[in-house]
Design a protein around this motif. Structure first.
Motif, PDB file in Angstrom:
ATOM      1  N   GLN A 133       0.824  -1.208   0.000  1.00  0.00           N
ATOM      2  CA  GLN A 133       0.000   0.000   0.000  1.00  0.00           C
ATOM      3  C   GLN A 133       0.861   1.263   0.000  1.00  0.00           C
ATOM      4  OE1 GLN A 133       0.388  -2.256   2.471  1.00  0.00           O
ATOM      5  NE2 GLN A 133      -0.516  -1.565   4.423  1.00  0.00           N
TER       6      GLN A 133
ATOM      7  N   ARG B  34       1.833   2.896   3.435  1.00  0.00           N
ATOM      8  CA  ARG B  34       2.402   1.910   4.334  1.00  0.00           C
ATOM      9  C   ARG B  34       2.819   2.506   5.665  1.00  0.00           C
ATOM     10  NH1 ARG B  34       6.491  -0.447   6.538  1.00  0.00           N
ATOM     11  NH2 ARG B  34       6.700  -2.723   6.575  1.00  0.00           N
TER      12      ARG B  34
ATOM     13  N   GLY C 107      -1.018  -6.654  -3.822  1.00  0.00           N
ATOM     14  CA  GLY C 107      -0.638  -5.443  -4.532  1.00  0.00           C
ATOM     15  C   GLY C 107      -0.241  -5.704  -5.972  1.00  0.00           C
TER      16      GLY C 107
ATOM     17  N   LEU D  23      -4.245   2.777  -4.539  1.00  0.00           N
ATOM     18  CA  LEU D  23      -3.676   2.460  -3.232  1.00  0.00           C
ATOM     19  C   LEU D  23      -2.390   1.658  -3.341  1.00  0.00           C
ATOM     20  CD1 LEU D  23      -6.426   1.537  -0.602  1.00  0.00           C
ATOM     21  CD2 LEU D  23      -5.241   3.694  -0.974  1.00  0.00           C
ATOM     22  N   THR D  24      -2.165   1.038  -4.509  1.00  0.00           N
ATOM     23  CA  THR D  24      -1.006   0.168  -4.654  1.00  0.00           C
ATOM     24  C   THR D  24      -0.054   0.610  -5.766  1.00  0.00           C
ATOM     25  OG1 THR D  24      -2.340  -1.288  -6.071  1.00  0.00           O
ATOM     26  CG2 THR D  24      -2.194  -1.856  -3.734  1.00  0.00           C
TER      27      THR D  24
ATOM     28  N   ARG E 202      -9.650  -7.261  -1.168  1.00  0.00           N
ATOM     29  CA  ARG E 202      -8.754  -6.987  -0.040  1.00  0.00           C
ATOM     30  C   ARG E 202      -9.326  -7.467   1.286  1.00  0.00           C
ATOM     31  NH1 ARG E 202      -7.176  -0.917   1.876  1.00  0.00           N
ATOM     32  NH2 ARG E 202      -9.466  -0.841   1.857  1.00  0.00           N
TER      33      ARG E 202
ATOM     34  N   TYR F 206      -4.695   8.249   2.268  1.00  0.00           N
ATOM     35  CA  TYR F 206      -4.339   7.288   1.230  1.00  0.00           C
ATOM     36  C   TYR F 206      -2.973   7.571   0.613  1.00  0.00           C
ATOM     37  CZ  TYR F 206      -9.119   5.367   0.990  1.00  0.00           C
ATOM     38  OH  TYR F 206     -10.308   4.742   1.264  1.00  0.00           O
TER      39      TYR F 206
END
Length: 239
Positions: free
Chosen positions: A46, A49, A85, A92-93, A113, A206
């Motif tokens: 993410q 992180r 991911g 988000l990834t 997820r 985010y």
């Protein structure tokens, strides 16, 4: 989605603990109800992180706010789910502007997820002898993610119990709360000190931005997660 547990052998829980506002509130909720509480975070590549880095301070802070929680807080676990991911191309990834897909869902939706998270959580709970699993899923103030819906969680509970021959109970204490009510729940559990801890130490943005401090905490202030958190905090403090 379940009644409070009863019985001396039924007093342990595993909390999905990302380091964000919702999961921190859920951890306090679980510590208030169970005799032993373990936590689980996921590293799935993410962008934000940094949320995982906030977990230790939150866990330690919770035990200072309510000393009785110190003896209840058990082991912390982190699982690497890099494959999640790798198979998802979402904001988000990967480094992409946050927006909406043709389907109407935001491109921050990581398909599967929460289904994957709860499945791995149940597998860990199986090994650790924990029956209750607590997650911060919510379909009141949310971005439309289908795996946050109550029907999804109920269906998954049935599947996990059938597939593992266990009687897991998936708790979602925030399911029917808006963000202002989530702040209120935190206050009811740990008073203003818990609210202040969540403001200062949790992470929701985010984009993983922690450079700017707002009244509601750190974040870019413009992504959907920041806007939901800021709006909820404003309504909570105005009440």
């Amino acid at each position: 989605m379940a009644n409070d547990p009863v019985g001396p052998g039924d007093r342990a829980a595993l909390v999905l603990f990302s380091g964000g506002q919702d999961s921190a509130t859920c951890l306090a909720w679980a510590l208030d109800r169970f005799d032993r509480v373990e936590t689980l975070g996921f590293d799935y590549g993410q962008r934000h992180r940094v949320e995982l880095d906030r977990r230790a301070a939150l866990r330690e802070g919770l035990t200072r706010i309510v000393p009785a929680w110190a003896s209840r807080l058990g082991d912390d676990h982190t699982l690497a789910l890099d494959a999640l991911g790798q198979v998802s191309e979402t904001a988000l990834t990967r480094d992409a502007a946050i927006g909406y897909e043709a389907s109407g869902l935001p491109n921050t939706f990581v398909p599967g997820r929460n289904i994957v998270f709860l499945t791995f959580a149940a597998a860990l709970a199986y090994r650790r002898g924990l029956r209750h699993v607590v997650g911060g899923m919510c379909e009141t103030d949310y971005s439309g993610y289908p795996d946050c819906r109550d029907d999804t969680i109920k269906a998954l509970q049935v599947a996990l119990n059938l597939g593992m021959e266990r009687r897991f109970v998936l708790h979602t204490p925030l399911m029917w709360l808006d963000k202002a009510q989530t702040w209120g729940l935190a206050e009811s559990l740990g008073g203003r000190p818990l609210v202040d801890l969540i403001v200062e130490e949790s992470h929701t943005c985010y984009l993983g931005e922690r450079g700017q401090r707002h009244p509601w905490g750190y974040g870019c202030g413009t992504c959907p997660a920041c806007r939901l958190r800021a709006d909820g905090y404003a309504r909570f403090t105005a009440a």
